[in-house]
Design a protein around this motif. Structure first.
Motif, PDB file in Angstrom:
ATOM      1  N   MET A   1     -14.158  -0.203  -3.112  1.00 21.78           N
ATOM      2  CA  MET A   1     -12.937  -0.991  -2.326  1.00 21.78           C
ATOM      3  C   MET A   1     -12.063   0.309  -1.382  1.00 21.78           C
ATOM      4  O   MET A   1     -11.903   1.257  -2.154  1.00 21.78           O
ATOM      5  CB  MET A   1     -11.724  -1.080  -4.200  1.00 21.78           C
ATOM      6  CG  MET A   1      -9.853  -1.420  -3.806  1.00 21.78           C
ATOM      7  SD  MET A   1      -9.322  -1.395  -4.899  1.00 21.78           S
ATOM      8  CE  MET A   1     -10.268  -2.933  -5.909  1.00 21.78           C
ATOM      9  N   LEU A   2     -11.083  -0.288  -0.454  1.00 23.69           N
ATOM     10  CA  LEU A   2      -9.748  -0.361   0.365  1.00 23.69           C
ATOM     11  C   LEU A   2      -8.784  -0.075  -0.666  1.00 23.69           C
ATOM     12  O   LEU A   2      -8.076  -0.273  -1.194  1.00 23.69           O
ATOM     13  CB  LEU A   2     -10.253  -0.863   1.708  1.00 23.69           C
ATOM     14  CG  LEU A   2     -11.363  -1.052   2.613  1.00 23.69           C
ATOM     15  CD1 LEU A   2     -10.940  -2.923   3.664  1.00 23.69           C
ATOM     16  CD2 LEU A   2     -11.514  -0.475   3.255  1.00 23.69           C
ATOM     17  N   ARG A   3      -8.646   1.634  -0.324  1.00 30.08           N
ATOM     18  CA  ARG A   3      -7.671   2.003  -0.185  1.00 30.08           C
ATOM     19  C   ARG A   3      -6.489   2.649   1.015  1.00 30.08           C
ATOM     20  O   ARG A   3      -6.829   3.000   1.946  1.00 30.08           O
ATOM     21  CB  ARG A   3      -7.322   3.392  -0.571  1.00 30.08           C
ATOM     22  CG  ARG A   3      -8.303   4.477  -0.488  1.00 30.08           C
ATOM     23  CD  ARG A   3      -8.719   5.423  -1.587  1.00 30.08           C
ATOM     24  NE  ARG A   3      -9.079   6.808  -1.225  1.00 30.08           N
ATOM     25  CZ  ARG A   3      -8.483   7.901  -0.570  1.00 30.08           C
ATOM     26  NH1 ARG A   3      -7.760   7.598  -0.419  1.00 30.08           N
ATOM     27  NH2 ARG A   3      -9.402   8.879  -0.016  1.00 30.08           N
ATOM     28  N   ARG A   4      -4.944   2.814   0.963  1.00 27.84           N
ATOM     29  CA  ARG A   4      -4.425   3.055   1.920  1.00 27.84           C
ATOM     30  C   ARG A   4      -4.362   4.247   2.272  1.00 27.84           C
ATOM     31  O   ARG A   4      -3.733   4.932   1.335  1.00 27.84           O
ATOM     32  CB  ARG A   4      -2.777   1.897   1.730  1.00 27.84           C
ATOM     33  CG  ARG A   4      -3.473   0.639   1.802  1.00 27.84           C
ATOM     34  CD  ARG A   4      -1.629   0.233   1.118  1.00 27.84           C
ATOM     35  NE  ARG A   4      -1.673  -1.981   1.688  1.00 27.84           N
ATOM     36  CZ  ARG A   4      -0.424  -2.051   1.663  1.00 27.84           C
ATOM     37  NH1 ARG A   4       0.485  -1.617   1.905  1.00 27.84           N
ATOM     38  NH2 ARG A   4      -0.713  -3.111   1.554  1.00 27.84           N
ATOM     39  N   ILE A   5      -4.110   5.207   3.340  1.00 27.64           N
ATOM     40  CA  ILE A   5      -3.662   6.395   3.748  1.00 27.64           C
ATOM     41  C   ILE A   5      -2.285   6.308   4.274  1.00 27.64           C
ATOM     42  O   ILE A   5      -2.625   5.302   5.520  1.00 27.64           O
ATOM     43  CB  ILE A   5      -4.862   7.100   4.170  1.00 27.64           C
ATOM     44  CG1 ILE A   5      -6.039   7.237   3.216  1.00 27.64           C
ATOM     45  CG2 ILE A   5      -4.095   8.214   4.324  1.00 27.64           C
ATOM     46  CD1 ILE A   5      -7.242   7.440   3.551  1.00 27.64           C
ATOM     47  N   ARG A   6      -1.183   6.980   4.178  1.00 24.20           N
ATOM     48  CA  ARG A   6      -0.114   6.508   5.702  1.00 24.20           C
ATOM     49  C   ARG A   6      -0.302   8.131   6.067  1.00 24.20           C
ATOM     50  O   ARG A   6      -1.040   8.333   6.220  1.00 24.20           O
ATOM     51  CB  ARG A   6       0.910   6.985   4.284  1.00 24.20           C
ATOM     52  CG  ARG A   6       1.589   5.851   3.630  1.00 24.20           C
ATOM     53  CD  ARG A   6       3.179   6.477   2.506  1.00 24.20           C
ATOM     54  NE  ARG A   6       2.475   8.268   1.799  1.00 24.20           N
ATOM     55  CZ  ARG A   6       3.666   8.571   1.984  1.00 24.20           C
ATOM     56  NH1 ARG A   6       4.822   8.503   1.716  1.00 24.20           N
ATOM     57  NH2 ARG A   6       3.147  10.239   1.427  1.00 24.20           N
ATOM     58  N   ILE A   7       0.000   6.728   8.119  1.00 23.75           N
ATOM     59  CA  ILE A   7      -0.056   7.859   8.849  1.00 23.75           C
ATOM     60  C   ILE A   7       0.604   9.054   8.188  1.00 23.75           C
ATOM     61  O   ILE A   7      -0.143   9.665   8.747  1.00 23.75           O
ATOM     62  CB  ILE A   7       0.786   7.239   9.616  1.00 23.75           C
ATOM     63  CG1 ILE A   7      -0.540   5.517  10.004  1.00 23.75           C
ATOM     64  CG2 ILE A   7       0.377   7.459  11.366  1.00 23.75           C
ATOM     65  CD1 ILE A   7      -1.681   5.312   9.892  1.00 23.75           C
ATOM     66  N   GLU A   8       2.027   9.900   8.186  1.00 17.21           N
ATOM     67  CA  GLU A   8       2.128  10.501   7.915  1.00 17.21           C
ATOM     68  C   GLU A   8       1.776  11.486   7.525  1.00 17.21           C
ATOM     69  O   GLU A   8       1.063  13.090   7.275  1.00 17.21           O
ATOM     70  CB  GLU A   8       3.973  10.497   7.104  1.00 17.21           C
ATOM     71  CG  GLU A   8       4.200  10.095   5.653  1.00 17.21           C
ATOM     72  CD  GLU A   8       4.111   8.659   5.878  1.00 17.21           C
ATOM     73  OE1 GLU A   8       4.914   8.361   5.551  1.00 17.21           O
ATOM     74  OE2 GLU A   8       3.934   7.865   7.032  1.00 17.21           O
ATOM     75  N   ASP A   9       0.456  10.985   6.319  1.00 21.41           N
ATOM     76  CA  ASP A   9      -0.328  11.719   5.847  1.00 21.41           C
ATOM     77  C   ASP A   9      -1.933  11.986   6.264  1.00 21.41           C
ATOM     78  O   ASP A   9      -2.633  12.955   5.755  1.00 21.41           O
ATOM     79  CB  ASP A   9      -0.640  11.319   4.288  1.00 21.41           C
ATOM     80  CG  ASP A   9       0.800  11.098   3.353  1.00 21.41           C
ATOM     81  OD1 ASP A   9       1.246  11.656   3.621  1.00 21.41           O
ATOM     82  OD2 ASP A   9       0.425  10.405   2.649  1.00 21.41           O
ATOM     83  N   LEU A  10      -1.801  11.880   7.634  1.00 20.26           N
ATOM     84  CA  LEU A  10      -3.329  11.577   8.021  1.00 20.26           C
ATOM     85  C   LEU A  10      -3.220  13.155   9.261  1.00 20.26           C
ATOM     86  O   LEU A  10      -1.797  12.944  10.428  1.00 20.26           O
ATOM     87  CB  LEU A  10      -4.125  10.475   8.785  1.00 20.26           C
ATOM     88  CG  LEU A  10      -5.026  10.063   9.306  1.00 20.26           C
ATOM     89  CD1 LEU A  10      -5.626   9.905   8.654  1.00 20.26           C
ATOM     90  CD2 LEU A  10      -4.670   9.017  10.327  1.00 20.26           C
ATOM     91  N   LYS A  11      -3.669  13.841   9.449  1.00 19.88           N
ATOM     92  CA  LYS A  11      -3.753  15.389   9.882  1.00 19.88           C
ATOM     93  C   LYS A  11      -4.835  15.438  10.888  1.00 19.88           C
ATOM     94  O   LYS A  11      -6.162  14.744  10.312  1.00 19.88           O
ATOM     95  CB  LYS A  11      -3.318  16.239   8.885  1.00 19.88           C
ATOM     96  CG  LYS A  11      -2.621  16.043   7.381  1.00 19.88           C
ATOM     97  CD  LYS A  11      -0.384  16.005   8.664  1.00 19.88           C
ATOM     98  CE  LYS A  11       0.191  16.368   7.305  1.00 19.88           C
ATOM     99  NZ  LYS A  11       1.680  15.950   7.798  1.00 19.88           N
TER     100      LYS A  11
END
Length: 403
Positions: A1-11
Motif C-alpha cells: 500500500m502506498l503511503r505519503r511522505i511530506r516533502i518537508e520530511d524528505l532529506k
C-alpha cells in the motif's frame, strides 16, 4: 500500500526500500535504494509537490553509512591490546572450525553436493565435452531450496567450509548464495533473481579458457597476461549464450561483471547504471568471495576486513547501493565470522541485524573463563539486547588454532 511522505520530511541522502512516486502515485521520482539528491528535492520544490508516495520504508542513509565507516576505523585503533589474555586460552582445538553437529547436517551435505555438481560441470567445460542446454538450472534450483531451508546457516558455510580441492566450484556456489541474498534484499522480481543466480554460477566459466600457467602464476602478471585474463568475460559471454543456451540477459551479467562503477572496468568501460544491476551484484559478491579465499599469492582476508574494503571504496569500483545491501544482508562481521568480545569471550556470528550491523546475534564458543562449548552448545546472545557486551575485533581461526 502506498503511503505519503511530506516533502518537508524528505532529506538529502535518504534511501527508500521501494521507488518514490509523485503525489499521483503513478509517475516515479526515484528508484528504490537510490539516495535522494538535491536534484530531486529541487524538482519537487519547483513543481510545488506536497508529498511523495512509496510502498517502501526509509533505510540507512548515506551519511549514516559514512558514520559506520568512521566507527569501524575507530575500532581498528582499539584492536592492538584487546586479545592477549584470551589468545593464551586457545590451543589446537577444533572449537573455531565448523561445529561437528553442522558438519554432519543434511544442509551441509547438500551444500557439498552442490559444489561437487558445479565442479563436474566445470570439468566438462575444461575438457571441451558437449554441454547440455541450460546445464546449471538444476543446480540453481537446489541452491534455491537450500537457502529456503536455512539462509543464515548456509551463508555461514561461505566462511567456515574448507574445500581446497574444489576452489573454483566453491567460489561460484558462494557467489550465487550471496547474489541471491542481495537480490532478495533489494526486492528484485523472482525471474530477475533467478537470472542473477544463474549468472553467478557461470560468471567465471570463461576462466577455463585461460592457460593454467597464467592462472597459477605466483608473481605479477605481464601486460599481455593481464589482457589474456581480462578476456575471460568475453569467453564467458560466448559460452553462456551459444554453448549453454542461456538468455542474453544472463550472458550480459557474465560479460559485465568486471565493469566498474567509475567506468574503469572491462571489457567495455561501462559505468554506473549503464552496467546491468545483476552484473553489479555479481561484481560485489565475486570480490567478497575472492578476498575471503586464500590464493597462491596471498592469504585470505577476514570477512570483516573485506567489508571494510567495500566501505572504503565509496563508489569507485562498486555500486554503493549493492554494497550496502550486502552489509545489511550478512553483516559488517559476516555470518560465520569468529569474533572476540569485550569480556574476552570468543563467539561465532550467527545472524545479522540489518539496522544495527555491528550488533549481530552470536553464539559463545569459549566463555570469559576459558570454558569451551562444543557442537553449538554455547549460549546465544543478541547484541541488540546486550548493550554492555560488544565485539572488539574479528578473529582469524587459522592463526588461533596454531597457538
Amino acid at each position: 500500500m502506498l503511503r505519503r511522505i511530506r516533502i518537508e520530511d524528505l532529506k538529502e541522502g535518504m534511501i527508500f526500500s521501494e521507488p518514490l512516486f509523485f503525489d499521483d502515485g503513478k509517475n516515479r521520482v526515484l528508484g528504490k535504494m537510490h539516495p535522494v539528491t538535491q536534484r530531486e528535492l529541487a524538482v519537487l520544490k519547483q513543481w510545488k509537490v506536497p508529498f511523495v508516495m512509496t510502498e517502501g520504508k526509509a533505510v540507512r542513509t548515506d551519511s549514516e553509512m559514512n558514520d559506520l565507516v568512521e566507527e569501524l576505523d575507530a575500532l581498528v585503533d582499539e584492536e592492538e591490546d584487546s586479545t592477549g589474555k584470551q589468545s593464551d586460552k586457545i590451543d589446537d582445538s577444533d572449537i573455531l572450525k565448523l561445529p561437528d553437529v553442522l558438519n554432519h547436517s543434511e544442509l551441509y551435505s547438500e551444500y557439498l553436493s552442490i559444489v561437487d555438481a558445479v565442479d563436474a560441470f566445470l570439468n566438462d567445460i575444461k575438457q571441451k565435452k558437449p554441454i547440455s542446454p541450460r546445464p546449471v538450472d538444476g543446480i540453481a534450483l537446489r541452491l534455491h531450496n537450500l537457502l529456503a531451508a536455512d539462509r543464515t546457516l548456509v551463508i555461514s558455510f561461505i566462511l567456515t567450509a574448507d574445500i581446497p580441492e574444489h576452489d573454483m566450484a566453491k567460489a561460484l556456489v558462494d557467489s550465487a548464495i550471496l547474489a541471491e541474498t542481495i537480490a532478495v534484499f533489494m526486492k528484485e522480481p523472482a525471474d530477475y533473481r533467478d537470472d542473477v543466480v544463474l549468472a553467478a554460477l557461470l560468471h567465471d566459466c570463461g576462466m577455463l579458457r585461460i592457460p593454467d600457467t597464467i592462472l597459477q602464476k605466483k608473481g605479477p602478471l605481464s601486460d599481455t597476461e593481464m589482457q589474456t585474463v581480462s578476456a575471460h568475460t568475453v569467453y564467458g559471454y560466448k559460452a553462456v549464450l551459444s554453448e549453454c543456451m542461456y538468455t542474453e540477459r544472463v550472458a550480459q551479467f557474465v560479460l559485465q561483471h568486471h565493469e566498474r562503477w567509475d567506468g574503469k572496468g572491462y571489457p567495455s568501460g561501462l559505468n554506473k547504471e549503464g552496467i546491468e544491476l545483476g552484473a553489479r551484484i555479481i561484481s560485489v559478491v565475486d570480490a567478497f568471495v575472492a578476498m575471503t579465499s586464500a590464493k597462491v599469492y596471498r592469504s585470505a582476508l577476514l570477512g570483516y576486513d573485506a567489508m571494510k574494503t567495500f566501505l572504503a571504496d565509496k563508489g569507485r569500483r562498486f555500486d554503493y547501493q549493492v554494497v550496502k545491501a550486502l552489509i545489511q544482508s550478512i553483516g559488517v562481521y559476516p555470518i560465520g565470522s569468529i569474533v572476540l568480545m569485550n569480556d574476552t569471550s570468543i563467539a561465532r556470528v550467527i545472524d545479522v541485524a540489518p539496522e544495527e550491523p555491528l550488533r549481530p546475534l552470536i553464539r559463545v564458543l569459549i566463555d570469559e573463563s576459558g570454558k569451551k562449548f562444543l557442537n553449538n552448545t554455547g549460549r546465544l546472545l543478541n547484541l541488540r539486547d546486550c548493550k554492555n557486551i560488544f565485539i572488539v575485533r574479528a578473529v582469524d581461526p587459522q592463526q588461533y588454532q596454531k597457538k
